[in-house]
Design a protein around this motif. Structure first.
Motif, PDB file in Angstrom:
ATOM      1  N   LEU A 146      32.609 100.223  74.248  1.00 51.07           N
ATOM      2  CA  LEU A 146      32.149  99.389  73.138  1.00 51.07           C
ATOM      3  C   LEU A 146      30.954  98.527  73.544  1.00 51.07           C
ATOM      4  CD1 LEU A 146      35.384  98.152  71.310  1.00 51.07           C
ATOM      5  CD2 LEU A 146      33.877 100.059  70.737  1.00 51.07           C
ATOM      6  N   ASP A 147      30.920  98.070  74.781  1.00 55.77           N
ATOM      7  CA  ASP A 147      29.758  97.308  75.257  1.00 55.77           C
ATOM      8  C   ASP A 147      28.477  98.102  75.046  1.00 55.77           C
ATOM      9  OD1 ASP A 147      31.390  95.234  76.099  1.00 55.77           O
ATOM     10  OD2 ASP A 147      31.412  95.861  78.197  1.00 55.77           O
ATOM     11  N   ALA A 148      28.550  99.392  75.330  1.00 57.75           N
ATOM     12  CA  ALA A 148      27.369 100.243  75.209  1.00 57.75           C
ATOM     13  C   ALA A 148      27.059 100.592  73.755  1.00 57.75           C
ATOM     14  CB  ALA A 148      27.570 101.527  76.021  1.00 57.75           C
ATOM     15  N   ALA A 149      28.084 100.827  72.952  1.00 60.96           N
ATOM     16  CA  ALA A 149      27.873 101.297  71.585  1.00 60.96           C
ATOM     17  C   ALA A 149      27.640 100.176  70.584  1.00 60.96           C
ATOM     18  CB  ALA A 149      29.075 102.132  71.132  1.00 60.96           C
ATOM     19  N   VAL A 150      28.264  99.021  70.821  1.00 55.71           N
ATOM     20  CA  VAL A 150      28.230  97.921  69.845  1.00 55.71           C
ATOM     21  C   VAL A 150      27.305  96.793  70.275  1.00 55.71           C
ATOM     22  CG1 VAL A 150      29.632  96.161  68.700  1.00 55.71           C
ATOM     23  CG2 VAL A 150      30.573  98.442  69.085  1.00 55.71           C
ATOM     24  N   GLY A 151      27.487  96.354  71.510  1.00 53.75           N
ATOM     25  CA  GLY A 151      26.787  95.193  72.027  1.00 53.75           C
ATOM     26  C   GLY A 151      27.732  94.425  72.933  1.00 53.75           C
ATOM     27  N   PRO A 152      27.293  93.327  73.510  1.00 55.55           N
ATOM     28  CA  PRO A 152      28.138  92.573  74.440  1.00 55.55           C
ATOM     29  C   PRO A 152      29.408  92.070  73.766  1.00 55.55           C
ATOM     30  CG  PRO A 152      25.857  91.824  74.543  1.00 55.55           C
ATOM     31  CD  PRO A 152      25.949  92.726  73.355  1.00 55.55           C
ATOM     32  N   ARG A 153      30.494  92.079  74.508  1.00 51.03           N
ATOM     33  CA  ARG A 153      31.739  91.501  73.994  1.00 51.03           C
ATOM     34  C   ARG A 153      31.525  90.018  73.712  1.00 51.03           C
ATOM     35  NH1 ARG A 153      34.981  93.216  79.329  1.00 51.03           N
ATOM     36  NH2 ARG A 153      33.602  94.988  78.986  1.00 51.03           N
ATOM     37  N   THR A 154      32.092  89.512  72.649  1.00 51.55           N
ATOM     38  CA  THR A 154      31.901  88.106  72.278  1.00 51.55           C
ATOM     39  C   THR A 154      32.998  87.214  72.843  1.00 51.55           C
ATOM     40  OG1 THR A 154      33.010  88.542  70.165  1.00 51.55           O
ATOM     41  CG2 THR A 154      30.608  88.629  70.186  1.00 51.55           C
ATOM     42  N   GLN A 155      34.149  87.792  73.168  1.00 53.42           N
ATOM     43  CA  GLN A 155      35.215  87.052  73.832  1.00 53.42           C
ATOM     44  C   GLN A 155      35.879  87.962  74.856  1.00 53.42           C
ATOM     45  OE1 GLN A 155      37.867  84.337  71.641  1.00 53.42           O
ATOM     46  NE2 GLN A 155      36.895  85.062  69.765  1.00 53.42           N
ATOM     47  N   ASP A 156      36.206  87.389  76.008  1.00 49.99           N
ATOM     48  CA  ASP A 156      36.910  88.145  77.039  1.00 49.99           C
ATOM     49  C   ASP A 156      38.074  87.283  77.521  1.00 49.99           C
ATOM     50  OD1 ASP A 156      37.832  89.503  79.263  1.00 49.99           O
ATOM     51  OD2 ASP A 156      35.838  90.201  79.845  1.00 49.99           O
ATOM     52  N   ARG A 157      39.267  87.638  77.073  1.00 46.18           N
ATOM     53  CA  ARG A 157      40.461  86.858  77.406  1.00 46.18           C
ATOM     54  C   ARG A 157      41.357  87.670  78.340  1.00 46.18           C
ATOM     55  NH1 ARG A 157      39.440  86.525  72.103  1.00 46.18           N
ATOM     56  NH2 ARG A 157      41.127  87.947  71.502  1.00 46.18           N
ATOM     57  N   THR A 158      40.769  88.153  79.419  1.00 47.23           N
ATOM     58  CA  THR A 158      41.529  88.936  80.393  1.00 47.23           C
ATOM     59  C   THR A 158      41.884  88.108  81.631  1.00 47.23           C
ATOM     60  OG1 THR A 158      39.471  89.797  81.349  1.00 47.23           O
ATOM     61  CG2 THR A 158      40.526  91.121  79.643  1.00 47.23           C
ATOM     62  N   HIS A 159      41.717  86.790  81.527  1.00 49.80           N
ATOM     63  CA  HIS A 159      41.982  85.937  82.690  1.00 49.80           C
ATOM     64  C   HIS A 159      43.467  85.924  83.068  1.00 49.80           C
ATOM     65  CE1 HIS A 159      42.371  83.472  79.042  1.00 49.80           C
ATOM     66  NE2 HIS A 159      43.356  82.878  79.680  1.00 49.80           N
ATOM     67  N   ALA A 160      44.346  86.286  82.128  1.00 48.02           N
ATOM     68  CA  ALA A 160      45.783  86.300  82.419  1.00 48.02           C
ATOM     69  C   ALA A 160      46.260  87.667  82.864  1.00 48.02           C
ATOM     70  CB  ALA A 160      46.567  85.850  81.187  1.00 48.02           C
ATOM     71  N   ALA A 161      45.347  88.498  83.333  1.00 45.84           N
ATOM     72  CA  ALA A 161      45.708  89.879  83.685  1.00 45.84           C
ATOM     73  C   ALA A 161      46.827  89.942  84.714  1.00 45.84           C
ATOM     74  CB  ALA A 161      44.472  90.613  84.199  1.00 45.84           C
ATOM     75  N   SER A 162      46.813  89.048  85.687  1.00 46.52           N
ATOM     76  CA  SER A 162      47.839  89.092  86.730  1.00 46.52           C
ATOM     77  C   SER A 162      49.229  88.795  86.172  1.00 46.52           C
ATOM     78  CB  SER A 162      47.505  88.105  87.846  1.00 46.52           C
ATOM     79  OG  SER A 162      47.454  86.779  87.344  1.00 46.52           O
ATOM     80  N   LEU A 163      49.302  87.969  85.096  1.00 48.25           N
ATOM     81  CA  LEU A 163      50.591  87.617  84.503  1.00 48.25           C
ATOM     82  C   LEU A 163      51.161  88.740  83.647  1.00 48.25           C
ATOM     83  CD1 LEU A 163      49.897  83.931  83.390  1.00 48.25           C
ATOM     84  CD2 LEU A 163      51.057  84.720  85.458  1.00 48.25           C
ATOM     85  N   LEU A 164      50.293  89.648  83.201  1.00 52.11           N
ATOM     86  CA  LEU A 164      50.750  90.735  82.329  1.00 52.11           C
ATOM     87  C   LEU A 164      51.831  91.567  83.012  1.00 52.11           C
ATOM     88  CD1 LEU A 164      49.979  91.941  79.499  1.00 52.11           C
ATOM     89  CD2 LEU A 164      48.613  93.611  80.751  1.00 52.11           C
ATOM     90  N   ARG A 165      51.788  91.616  84.338  1.00 53.43           N
ATOM     91  CA  ARG A 165      52.736  92.448  85.088  1.00 53.43           C
ATOM     92  C   ARG A 165      54.151  91.872  85.085  1.00 53.43           C
ATOM     93  NH1 ARG A 165      48.021  91.928  88.035  1.00 53.43           N
ATOM     94  NH2 ARG A 165      46.842  93.888  88.310  1.00 53.43           N
ATOM     95  N   THR A 166      54.259  90.536  84.961  1.00 52.47           N
ATOM     96  CA  THR A 166      55.572  89.910  85.157  1.00 52.47           C
ATOM     97  C   THR A 166      56.045  89.018  84.017  1.00 52.47           C
ATOM     98  OG1 THR A 166      54.510  88.057  86.322  1.00 52.47           O
ATOM     99  CG2 THR A 166      55.282  89.918  87.664  1.00 52.47           C
ATOM    100  N   GLN A 167      55.144  88.532  83.175  1.00 57.13           N
ATOM    101  CA  GLN A 167      55.513  87.558  82.153  1.00 57.13           C
ATOM    102  C   GLN A 167      55.620  88.187  80.772  1.00 57.13           C
ATOM    103  OE1 GLN A 167      56.294  84.331  82.813  1.00 57.13           O
ATOM    104  NE2 GLN A 167      56.043  84.871  84.971  1.00 57.13           N
ATOM    105  N   PRO A 168      56.821  88.228  80.170  1.00 59.53           N
ATOM    106  CA  PRO A 168      56.965  88.765  78.817  1.00 59.53           C
ATOM    107  C   PRO A 168      56.093  88.017  77.813  1.00 59.53           C
ATOM    108  CG  PRO A 168      59.106  88.513  79.852  1.00 59.53           C
ATOM    109  CD  PRO A 168      58.116  87.833  80.758  1.00 59.53           C
ATOM    110  N   PHE A 169      55.524  88.753  76.871  1.00 58.95           N
ATOM    111  CA  PHE A 169      54.678  88.253  75.799  1.00 58.95           C
ATOM    112  C   PHE A 169      53.343  87.693  76.285  1.00 58.95           C
ATOM    113  CE2 PHE A 169      59.087  87.871  74.242  1.00 58.95           C
ATOM    114  CZ  PHE A 169      59.018  88.911  73.325  1.00 58.95           C
TER     115      PHE A 169
END
Length: 235
Positions: A165-188
């Motif tokens: 999408l970065d290539a086809a649309v343009g730069p992402r306007t929000q990037d909320r991947t800072h909690a990626a490490s918690l995705l492995r262990t924290q429900p929701f």
């Protein structure tokens, strides 16, 4: 007023207030995983089954206007399609080629497709798709779920789709991947990347739904030029 009626009245009011608060929270960034968990399928769980195609489209456009940005997207992709251009026949043919079974909903304005064929080595297989069309039968919104076996696999898929999408649309306007490490262990826990442009909004997200596993969700929406303010119409 008797004490019994007072308890009944105040109990009812408390339930209404609590439910309203829950609905409000569920539509925030922190609460959206609960919507996905409640609905279990693409699309908001608010029922529009009784509405005709024009009513459904009016509702979609009104909601989308709250989310669009001011910059112009290079294109308006959704999966293998171009929103605002691809017609229903092409989408139906694509779904059949993917082995999916589709059902028409909401006065023929929506296709709900499941049972996509799982091909060997295909990491992008769709589990559930919700494809919406305007009154002309043109694709205007796509919402899909993909179940992933691990958080790492889900994150890799989100990043892969975001790079495209970065290539086809343009730069992402929000990037909320800072909690990626918690995705492995924290429900929701939920991570997401968003694209909010003048006529186009897309969001890629991965959510840990506890015992229901990891889900990747892709949502794409198109705002027709006729729905823009007169002084903001696309030439």
């Amino acid at each position: 007023m008797s004490k019994t009626w007072k308890r009944t009245l105040f109990g009812g009011l408390a339930a209404v207030i609590a439910f309203s608060g829950f609905v409000g929270f569920a539509h925030t960034g922190a609460g959206r995983p609960l919507l996905a968990w409640l609905s279990g399928a693409p699309g908001c769980p608010v029922s529009l089954e009784g509405g005709d195609a024009s009513t459904v489209e009016e509702f979609r456009v009104a909601q989308l206007k709250r989310a669009v940005g001011s910059e112009t997207a290079r294109s308006h992709p959704a999966l293998e399609f171009e929103l605002g251009r691809t017609h229903r026949d092409a989408v139906s043919s694509w779904a059949r080629a993917q082995g999916a079974t589709c059902k028409s909903l909401r006065d023929e304005s929506v296709l709900r497709c499941t049972g996509f064929a799982k091909r060997a080595g295909d990491a992008l297989v769709i589990d559930d798709a919700h494809l919406q069309f305007d009154a002309r039968g043109v694709l205007v919104a796509v919402d899909v779920y993909r179940r992933r076996s691990s958080a790492d696999e889900a994150l890799a898929l989100v990043q892969q789709r975001a790079k495209a999408l970065d290539a086809a649309v343009g730069p992402r306007t929000q990037d909320r991947t800072h909690a990626a490490s918690l995705l492995r262990t924290q429900p929701f826990t939920r991570v997401a990347v968003s694209y909010e442009y003048r006529q186009y909004v897309a969001e890629l997200s991965a959510t840990n739904l506890a015992e229901r596993g990891i889900r990747v969700r892709e949502r794409y929406s198109y705002l027709p030029a006729t729905s823009l303010a007169l002084n903001d119409r696309v030439p």
